[in-house]
Design an enzyme around this catalytic site. Structure first.
Site, short mmCIF file in Angstrom:
data_model
loop_
_atom_site.label_atom_id
_atom_site.label_comp_id
_atom_site.label_asym_id
_atom_site.label_seq_id
_atom_site.Cartn_x
_atom_site.Cartn_y
_atom_site.Cartn_z
N CYS A 222 6.02 -8.60 -12.85
CA CYS A 222 5.47 -8.74 -11.50
C CYS A 222 4.45 -7.62 -11.17
O CYS A 222 3.34 -7.68 -11.66
CB CYS A 222 6.59 -8.86 -10.48
N HIS B 217 10.73 -11.95 -12.38
CA HIS B 217 11.61 -10.78 -12.53
C HIS B 217 12.87 -11.12 -13.33
O HIS B 217 13.92 -11.35 -12.72
CB HIS B 217 12.10 -10.32 -11.15
N GLU C 103 14.72 -9.12 -14.66
CA GLU C 103 15.69 -8.04 -14.38
C GLU C 103 16.58 -8.36 -13.18
O GLU C 103 17.58 -7.70 -12.95
CB GLU C 103 14.95 -6.70 -14.17
N1 GLN Z 1 2.94 -8.14 -4.63
C1 GLN Z 1 3.37 -6.99 -5.37
C2 GLN Z 1 2.19 -6.13 -5.81
O1 GLN Z 1 1.08 -6.41 -5.56
C3 GLN Z 1 4.19 -7.38 -6.56
C4 GLN Z 1 5.50 -7.97 -6.11
C5 GLN Z 1 6.67 -7.73 -7.02
O2 GLN Z 1 6.64 -6.93 -7.96
N2 GLN Z 1 7.72 -8.42 -6.69
O3 GLN Z 1 2.40 -5.14 -6.44
#
Ligand code: GLN
Length: 193
Positions: A78, A174, A176
């Site tokens: 992410c 994710h 995790e």
């Molecule tokens: N929107 C977040 C960002 O720009 C990422 C979101 C996440 O890691 N759940 O870093």
């Protein structure tokens, strides 16, 4: 193997647990000396702008770029995917990444449609339930980047959500946050090989 987790912000503890559950040693990385001890690294989910700013404050950006470009296996989930992208869309002004994967990633891409959702997906033959939270997607990729998994957006378009370029891997979701270790195992067994 000693697997570092960049522990500046975000859900690094969950990655530490997944690493241990896979039988490897996990190390929280906040300093260059800790980075030097790792054979591989995970960049967690969280907020990419905050992680990048803290990395700058801790003098970690250049050392991270160097290790990543020299071949240290690295996986980003992410926010970690955003940090591994060579190019980003919808970043804040001046937002830096560590880079390494020849791709353009759009931040909060699904967020324009739905903020968070779960989806079943096929990850190299493994069926898993993926959790997306204000997730990025891959909008454009270079010829060396392999798509591992894609998802259909609420608007019906397909977008890559798991990619690999040699020793680097990134997912929009994710793993995790679920108890399925398939993605971490793939990283340790295939990408770190
Ligand atoms: N929107 C977040 C960002 O720009 C990422 C979101 C996440 O890691 N759940 O870093």
């Amino acid at each position: 193997m000693i697997i570092g987790v960049l522990a500046l912000q975000g859900d690094f503890r969950e990655h530490m647990e997944a690493i241990a559950a896979c039988g490897h040693e996990a190390l929280e990385v906040r300093r260059v000396s800790e980075l030097e001890m790792c054979q591989a690294l995970i960049l967690p989910g969280g907020e990419s702008t905050t992680i990048a700013l803290l990395a700058k404050t801790y003098g970690l950006i250049e050392p991270l770029r160097k290790r990543i470009s020299e071949g240290m296996p690295t996986y980003g989930s992410c926010a970690g995917m955003i940090l591994l992208a060579d190019r980003i869309l919808d970043g804040v002004s001046g937002q830096e990444t560590f880079g390494g994967i020849d791709m353009t990633v759009r931040r909060n891409a699904f967020g324009r449609q739905v903020d968070s959702f779960e989806s079943e997906l096929n990850f190299v033959g493994h069926q898993l339930r993926a959790v997306f939270i204000r997730a990025p997607w891959v909008e454009e990729l270079g010829s060396e980047v392999e798509v591992i998994s894609s998802v259909k957006t609420p608007a019906g378009e397909m977008h890559p959500v798991a990619v690999r370029q040699k020793h680097l891997m990134a997912t929009s979701f994710h793993p995790e946050l679920t108890h399925d270790l398939a993605v971490h195992r793939y990283f340790f067994d295939e990408v770190c090989k």
